[in-house]
Enzyme design. Structure first.
Site, PDB file in Angstrom:
ATOM      1  N   HIS A  75       0.814  -1.154   0.067  1.00  0.00           N
ATOM      2  CA  HIS A  75       0.046  -0.112  -0.137  1.00  0.00           C
ATOM      3  C   HIS A  75       0.668   1.126   0.178  1.00  0.00           C
ATOM      4  O   HIS A  75       0.263   2.422  -0.250  1.00  0.00           O
ATOM      5  CB  HIS A  75      -0.863   0.000   1.298  1.00  0.00           C
ATOM      6  CG  HIS A  75      -0.486   0.318   2.412  1.00  0.00           C
ATOM      7  ND1 HIS A  75      -0.120  -0.608   3.523  1.00  0.00           N
ATOM      8  CD2 HIS A  75      -0.143   1.832   3.025  1.00  0.00           C
ATOM      9  CE1 HIS A  75       0.388  -0.077   4.593  1.00  0.00           C
ATOM     10  NE2 HIS A  75       0.464   1.219   4.430  1.00  0.00           N
ATOM     11  N   ASP A 121      -0.116  -7.701   1.727  1.00  0.00           N
ATOM     12  CA  ASP A 121       0.593  -6.285   1.737  1.00  0.00           C
ATOM     13  C   ASP A 121       1.921  -6.208   1.698  1.00  0.00           C
ATOM     14  O   ASP A 121       2.748  -5.984   2.747  1.00  0.00           O
ATOM     15  CB  ASP A 121      -0.178  -5.543   3.081  1.00  0.00           C
ATOM     16  CG  ASP A 121       0.104  -4.024   3.014  1.00  0.00           C
ATOM     17  OD1 ASP A 121       0.597  -3.606   1.692  1.00  0.00           O
ATOM     18  OD2 ASP A 121      -0.110  -3.176   3.874  1.00  0.00           O
ATOM     19  N   SER A 222       4.426   2.627   8.002  1.00  0.00           N
ATOM     20  CA  SER A 222       4.085   1.619   7.275  1.00  0.00           C
ATOM     21  C   SER A 222       5.410   1.077   6.131  1.00  0.00           C
ATOM     22  O   SER A 222       6.089   1.776   5.976  1.00  0.00           O
ATOM     23  CB  SER A 222       2.805   2.046   6.171  1.00  0.00           C
ATOM     24  OG  SER A 222       1.597   1.885   6.763  1.00  0.00           O
TER      25      SER A 222
END
Length: 538
Positions: A75, A121, A222
């Site tokens: 992402h 992911d 992230s």
């Protein structure tokens, strides 16, 4: 729901949106962490918006895993090109870029083929060269058994430069890399906490953290690494969590590297290719596209064969040149440092978006692999930049279908068209940012003006409206297409759309540039309701 954005809704929209843009929608931060030493994190990598300083542009993390490869979350890089961001490997303090680490432009981006809505992911960034030992040293990543051999409550440490405040909307960050130790959480508890998590240690993600308040990763973390304290092996990649980082009875969710060892081995085997070639423009008729394949490993790679996938079987793959990757019969040996091409020809009778692809089967290090490569085109006509001048845009290329928009006294209007026809205008080369414009629609409700950003459909609206919409363009260079579509035989009003005064937005939609700048994530524009992005730790 109509997803055009109106200036009158800016305040409400800003409150409703949990994450600012594609790159940061699911970002976690380090909560209740401590300063991390560069000695302990020599593989730490910052993903930074192209051209921005390390501190202002950082939007995600990553880890250097050796050779020319960076491991991160899908992402973080979804929807981005290699020109949209840079990586700084081996950096510890974002304000010390001049003396720490090395900044490089990605050469390729590989997203797991099954990635969707934070499932699978994981992504790998290919650098233009192998890093030297003084620039960064690689982390050891998990093997296929590491997750199942890691007991509950095992101490692990995660690091990042993300938000240091748990609640969304009060975004404070640290230039200094921070770390926090969190324990492995029972997989059943993790599955009860997040609907997307499966109660299986071999599945694609797991949880780490405490049931009480604090100690967590957060927005901006992230893609960063989660390592096992006792071994220093990276087992997880920061993926998502609760809207409030470190919330009671919630945890951070991490991509399980053990689940992806085969895929990582394939991507790092040394065959370099573009999974998705950037959009380009062609006229109708017969066109060609060249897929370029390179061997960046130290060993020979064998191209076994090349075919068209089922969804792109109307293309013709040329095998006549000595530079081709496959001659139609015999495997082709691609030596270290060598490259070859696959030329695909295709016919396009109609204007609009066109995707084509090839399936490449190859053998590297004794293992057979298969990958799909894709190219995206807009079949369109080049038009005069006078259309851009009338739209208040400069330094862009302009394209249209067979019914180009027309210049009016104060902007542009769609061309007069008949039933089931379309009138389009495309502006290519617009810098990233928030933009607003004046829009008038005078049509029957099923005859609509549609908006596309970077080739992807955003939304459409029909009827009688005068609006001031706004849109976010996420990439370093963007395209925006307006297309008026007449479906109904019923005429109403002008049967047209009018657009003028395209401009930088006059409002502030996000308070922190590091979480709204171009990187990671997956949205190319803002919508009024984004529940999933609120979970992302980007």
């Amino acid at each position: 729901m109509i997803r055009w954005h109106f200036s009158a809704l800016v305040g409400a929209a800003t409150c409703a949106i949990a994450a600012p843009s594609i790159a940061q929608d699911f970002s976690p931060r380090i909560i209740d962490g401590t300063a991390a030493s560069s000695v302990d994190w020599p593989y730490m990598t910052a993903l930074v918006t192209r051209g921005a300083s390390a501190y202002d542009g950082q939007f995600c993390g990553g880890s250097y895993i050796g050779d020319r490869y960076i491991l991160t979350a899908a992402h973080c890089v979804e929807g981005q090109t290699t020109q949209d961001f840079e990586v700084i490997a081996g950096i510890n303090n974002l304000n010390h870029e001049a003396t720490e680490g090395v900044r490089l432009t990605p050469q390729q981006i590989y997203i797991h083929p099954a990635y969707s809505n934070l499932a699978n992911d994981i992504a790998i960034i290919e650098l233009p060269r192998v890093l030297a030992a003084h620039e960064a040293t690689p982390v050891t990543i998990a093997d296929s058994n590491t997750r199942t051999n890691t007991p509950d409550d095992t101490d692990m440490t995660v690091a990042g430069w993300g938000s240091t405040t748990p609640e969304y909307g009060n975004h404070t960050t640290s230039a200094q890399l921070l770390q926090v130790t969190v324990p492995m959480v029972d997989q059943a508890i993790c599955a009860m906490t997040f609907d997307s998590v499966v109660n299986d240690k071999n599945s694609d993600n797991f949880c780490a953290g405490y049931a009480y308040e604090g100690y967590d990763s957060c927005r901006g973390d992230s893609g960063g690494p989660l390592v096992i304290n006792s071994s220093g092996v990276q087992l997880g990649i920061v993926s998502f969590g609760s809207i409030r980082c470190g919330a009671t009875n919630s945890y951070g969710a991490y991509t399980n590297i053990s689940h992806y060892t085969d895929w990582i081995t394939q991507i790092t085997s040394g065959l370099s290719y573009s999974e998705m070639s950037p959009r380009a423009y062609k006229e109708t008729g017969t066109n060609t596209h060249e897929f370029v394949i390179k061997n960046v490993s130290a060993n020979d790679i064998t191209i076994d064969n090349v075919t068209a996938p089922f969804w792109s079987n109307d293309i013709n793959i040329s095998t006549t040149s000595s530079e081709r990757c496959f001659d139609g019969t015999n495997p082709h040996t691609l030596a270290s440092g060598g490259s070859c091409t696959v030329e695909a020809s295709f016919d396009s009778a109609d204007y609009g978006k066109r995707n084509l692809g090839i399936t490449l089967n190859y053998t590297a290090n004794g293992t057979a692999y298969s990958v799909e490569l894709e190219a995206q085109y807009e079949i369109a006509r080049a038009q005069s930049t006078a259309l851009a001048d009338a739209f208040s845009i400069s330094n862009v290329d302009v394209y249209s279908n067979e019914h180009p928009w027309q210049i009016t006294s104060n902007g542009l209007r769609s061309a007069p068209i008949g039933d089931s026809q379309r009138s389009s205008v495309i502006f290519e080369g617009i810098p990233s940012g928030y933009y607003e414009f004046d829009l008038k629609v005078s049509s029957e409700t099923v005859d609509k003006i549609e908006l596309y950003v970077n080739g992807e459909y955003v939304d459409g609206i029909g009827g009688e409206f005068t609006l001031k919409p706004w849109v976010y363009l996420p990439s370093y260079s963007n395209s925006i297409k307006f297309e008026y579509k007449k479906d109904s035989s019923f005429d109403y009003g002008d049967d047209a759309a009018y657009i003028s005064n395209f401009r930088k937005a006059s409002f502030e939609t996000q308070s922190d540039s590091r979480s709204s700048g171009g990187g990671g994530g997956s949205l190319g524009w803002l919508t009024l309701i984004m529940l999933l992005p609120l979970l992302r730790r980007k």
